[in-house]
Scaffold this motif. Structure first.
Motif, short mmCIF file in Angstrom:
data_model
loop_
_atom_site.label_atom_id
_atom_site.label_comp_id
_atom_site.label_asym_id
_atom_site.label_seq_id
_atom_site.Cartn_x
_atom_site.Cartn_y
_atom_site.Cartn_z
N LEU A 66 0.80 -0.90 0.01
CA LEU A 66 -0.39 -0.10 0.11
C LEU A 66 0.96 1.34 -0.15
O LEU A 66 0.61 2.02 -1.12
CB LEU A 66 -1.19 -0.39 1.13
CG LEU A 66 -2.27 -1.09 1.63
CD1 LEU A 66 -2.61 -1.22 2.88
CD2 LEU A 66 -3.40 -1.46 0.36
N PHE A 67 1.82 1.18 1.24
CA PHE A 67 2.80 2.85 1.00
C PHE A 67 4.04 2.79 1.47
O PHE A 67 5.22 3.06 0.62
CB PHE A 67 1.96 3.13 2.22
CG PHE A 67 0.52 4.20 2.05
CD1 PHE A 67 0.21 4.73 1.40
CD2 PHE A 67 -0.33 3.29 2.72
CE1 PHE A 67 -0.69 5.51 1.17
CE2 PHE A 67 -1.61 3.45 2.40
CZ PHE A 67 -2.17 4.56 1.80
N THR A 68 4.65 0.98 2.14
CA THR A 68 6.06 0.75 2.74
C THR A 68 7.24 0.18 1.56
O THR A 68 5.52 -0.71 0.83
CB THR A 68 6.34 0.09 3.60
OG1 THR A 68 5.42 -0.31 3.66
CG2 THR A 68 5.13 0.70 4.87
N SER A 69 8.28 0.50 1.57
CA SER A 69 8.66 -0.50 0.93
C SER A 69 9.21 -1.85 1.94
O SER A 69 10.47 -2.15 1.74
CB SER A 69 9.73 0.15 0.74
OG SER A 69 10.98 0.40 1.37
N ASN A 86 4.38 0.12 -4.77
CA ASN A 86 3.18 1.37 -4.33
C ASN A 86 1.78 1.30 -5.00
O ASN A 86 1.99 2.55 -5.08
CB ASN A 86 3.74 2.84 -3.30
CG ASN A 86 4.86 2.39 -2.24
OD1 ASN A 86 5.95 2.64 -2.73
ND2 ASN A 86 4.78 1.50 -1.40
N THR A 87 0.88 0.67 -4.25
CA THR A 87 -0.85 0.88 -4.57
C THR A 87 -1.04 2.81 -4.18
O THR A 87 -2.19 2.29 -4.30
CB THR A 87 -1.56 -0.25 -4.24
OG1 THR A 87 -2.30 0.12 -3.09
CG2 THR A 87 -0.42 -0.89 -5.04
N SER A 88 -0.40 2.98 -3.35
CA SER A 88 -0.69 4.75 -2.49
C SER A 88 -2.91 3.95 -1.65
O SER A 88 -3.25 5.12 -2.29
CB SER A 88 -1.47 5.88 -3.20
OG SER A 88 0.04 5.58 -4.14
N GLY A 89 -2.71 2.98 -1.09
CA GLY A 89 -3.52 2.60 -1.21
C GLY A 89 -4.67 1.39 -1.81
O GLY A 89 -5.66 1.35 -0.38
#
Lengths: 219, 219
Positions: A66-69, A86-89
């Motif tokens: 979603l956000f992190t690596s 990252n799907t940005s949520g």
């Protein structure tokens, strides 16, 4: 209206997934799309897979988050090429996201590409990303009722990895019942029992991958 | 285009959530929307809650599930009214689904209505169903990296229930680190540690609910 929009989105996804599938076939790389709940152990299974198959198969990983690596960082430690999406949520990977990063990879130099999807037992199963097979990781800590409660992901997957079996004695999980339910949903599906703590089942899982890669390359 | 459609869907959901919220307020019933991954233990926590609060608070449950009534059947055994919503594969509950069933309930006869959402750490957090509070259940078996990986659900929730602490010794979960991450995402959020096996933390959770119900009824 909403249904029509949904159809269009899925139709567009299927079109791009077909492009991805052709691109992977042209390069002779076998692709598995690994799905499962948050914390089912997808990344841990991948880490064990990297350790086992390094030097034997040429691998790369696409990490959906979603956000992190955080997961990509864990894979990178194994000196395996990893690309982060990252799907940005967003709750799943789609074919367009995978295509965008796969086009930047040297696919011809790979035997095995593993796509680790966003931690979610629902949405990822609906989106073809052009993989050869889908696989589902279910932790025994999640309970043996999950296959019937989340049937699509088991119907769509070629392999089910029942993970964290080392803590089976402390969990309310009837292995026989889970296996029966999975087999009823998807007759003939491969079911493996694994533990990344003890290493149980990692070799059979890697052997399953080896065979799938070999079949792809002989096609 | 896709963004516009999404805005419209969320706008329509917010409108219906506001209707639900007014309906719940008119009837003086406190509503909590309980979310979490598949297998985090939402239904088990609810069963313990029913046992503890029965005869003290007038309760009902709305159970969200993809297809089965497995969770609703578990709640019904506690002689608490339960209504099942099957999302037919949909990954979250929305305000319209909740409104449809809530209109059939005798809300004036209730103090506490618990909505158990679909097992999913991503999508449910985006949809207001008209609740007073959202709550998130995270099993320690899922790993302590989950709050930062799935931040929205922690930002949206008033309470985080860290469940299955009885098997903490067998899990790779740093409680202090998880608490710090949750508090950083949502300062002041209530964080509880529970086990439905040993009963640890169930009383503080029920006490939290009692206070929220009382505050609602004194409003």
């Amino acid at each position: 209206m909403e249904i029509q929009v949904r159809k269009n989105i899925l139709g567009e996804n299927d079109r791009m997934a077909a492009e991805n599938r052709a691109m992977f076939a042209d390069n002779g790389v076998y692709v598995i799309n690994l799905m499962g709940s948050p914390g089912s152990g997808k990344t841990s299974v991948l880490e064990k897979t990297m350790e086992k198959l390094k030097g034997e198969l040429r691998m790369a990983v696409i990490e959906g988050d979603l956000f992190t690596s955080k997961d990509a960082d864990r894979i990178a430690k194994h000196d395996v090429p990893v690309i982060q999406i990252n799907t940005s949520g967003g709750c799943h990977l789609d074919a367009a996201m995978v295509q965008k990063v796969a086009r930047k990879m040297d696919l011809a130099a790979l035997d095995l590409l593993i796509v680790e999807n966003v931690g979610n037992l629902v949405c990822p199963a609906e989106f073809d990303v052009g993989e050869d097979d889908k696989g589902v990781v279910l932790s025994v800590t999640e309970g043996d009722d999950k296959p019937l409660k989340y049937p699509l992901i088991f119907k769509e997957s070629a392999v089910a990895i029942l993970n964290k079996v080392d803590i089976l004695p402390y969990c309310n999980f009837d292995m026989e019942s889970a296996r029966e339910d999975i087999s009823a949903l998807h007759p003939g599906m491969t079911i493996l029992e694994t533990s990344c703590t003890t290493g149980q089942g990692i070799e059979p899982w890697c052997e399953w991958l080896r065979q799938r890669v070999e079949e792809k390359q002989n096609r």
